[in-house]
Design an enzyme around this catalytic site. Structure first.
Site, short mmCIF file in Angstrom:
data_model
loop_
_atom_site.label_atom_id
_atom_site.label_comp_id
_atom_site.label_asym_id
_atom_site.label_seq_id
_atom_site.Cartn_x
_atom_site.Cartn_y
_atom_site.Cartn_z
N ASP A 104 -4.59 3.12 2.59
CA ASP A 104 -4.93 4.22 1.69
C ASP A 104 -5.16 5.49 2.51
O ASP A 104 -5.52 5.41 3.69
CB ASP A 104 -6.22 3.90 0.92
CG ASP A 104 -6.05 2.67 0.04
OD1 ASP A 104 -4.91 2.37 -0.34
OD2 ASP A 104 -7.08 2.02 -0.25
N1 URA Z 1 -7.40 -2.56 1.30
C1 URA Z 1 -7.72 -1.40 0.69
O1 URA Z 1 -8.40 -1.39 -0.32
N2 URA Z 1 -7.24 -0.26 1.22
C2 URA Z 1 -6.51 -0.21 2.37
O2 URA Z 1 -6.15 0.87 2.81
C3 URA Z 1 -6.21 -1.43 2.99
C4 URA Z 1 -6.66 -2.59 2.45
#
Ligand code: URA
Length: 240
Positions: A104
């Site tokens: 993310d």
């Molecule tokens: N899980 C998440 O919620 N976000 C990420 O960026 C990676 C794994």
């Protein structure tokens, strides 16, 4: 391989552009200017070349680790933030490097990138369960019930099978180390929410047995060598 092909394979532009770079005398090998684009070159492991005084290793395939800062999207075509590709030399985009799965925009830590399609597939395929270790800073103090739920499995919205943490280790009251095998959208955030807490910050520390090097500054990248690739294929050590 000739010099034009070498530069082309390493992402220095179109064949015409690569020919121009060589013909303009901008390429040196072992300190010697090489300005014949069609001069034959023996490409051996460890070959290095300079373009405009910048030293490059020849890599048949690029395998890269980036210490991703918050505020960058993994897409090449980002919607709301800069792309992680802004942190990398343009040669990588040119030679088709892509991120191995996605983090993310607000997640920090280890992001792998490569132009080896088989490698990218192997590490992102749901069938090949690669353990990934995250450090999640949470909003509410962690309790044993939340940790048990994470270990036993939580059902995420829209999923038919529970998502299980291979390990859920309390680092302190606000910090949990989670090992997960899958890479679903917002996986860790959704798992922690389903267990009754909320992720405030998320950092990826490991993929397989490869840990983000402590010496790699935020926003910096490095090439992965054979030993790193072997570590990636190993299981992480998650003993507390
Ligand atoms: N899980 C998440 O919620 N976000 C990420 O960026 C990676 C794994």
């Amino acid at each position: 391989m000739d010099l034009e092909t070498l530069l082309f394979s390493q992402g220095f532009g179109s064949r015409r552009q690569c020919r121009g770079i060589v013909a303009e005398g901008r390429v040196r090998i072992a300190g010697v200017v090489r300005d014949d684009p069609h001069a034959d070159l023996s490409v051996t492991p460890g070959l290095e070349f300079e373009v405009d005084d910048h030293l490059w290793p020849y890599r048949e395939k690029a395998y890269i680790a980036l210490n991703k800062p918050a505020g960058y999207e993994c897409s090449r075509d980002p919607q709301h933030h800069l792309s992680v590709f802004h942190l990398l030399p343009p040669q990588f985009v040119e030679r088709g490097v892509q991120s191995v799965g996605r983090l993310d925009q607000d997640t920090t830590g280890l992001l792998l990138l490569s132009d080896d399609g088989a490698f990218v597939h192997a590490f992102t395929s749901p069938k090949r369960k690669v353990p990934k270790v995250y450090l999640a800073t949470v909003r509410h103090p962690l309790d044993d019930a939340q940790l048990s739920k994470l270990r036993e499995g939580v059902l995420l919205h829209g999923e038919s099978k529970p998502s299980v943490a291979l390990a859920a280790v309390r680092r302190d009251e606000w910090l949990v180390e989670l090992t997960v095998l899958e890479g679903k959208y917002h996986q860790v955030k959704r798992m922690v929410a389903a267990a009754g807490n909320r992720v405030e910050k998320l950092h990826r520390e490991r993929v397989g047995g490869y840990a983000l090097p402590g010496t790699l500054a935020e926003g910096a990248w490095r090439w992965l060598d054979e030993a790193d690739l072997a570590a990636l294929r190993r299981e992480p050590d998650t003993t507390p």
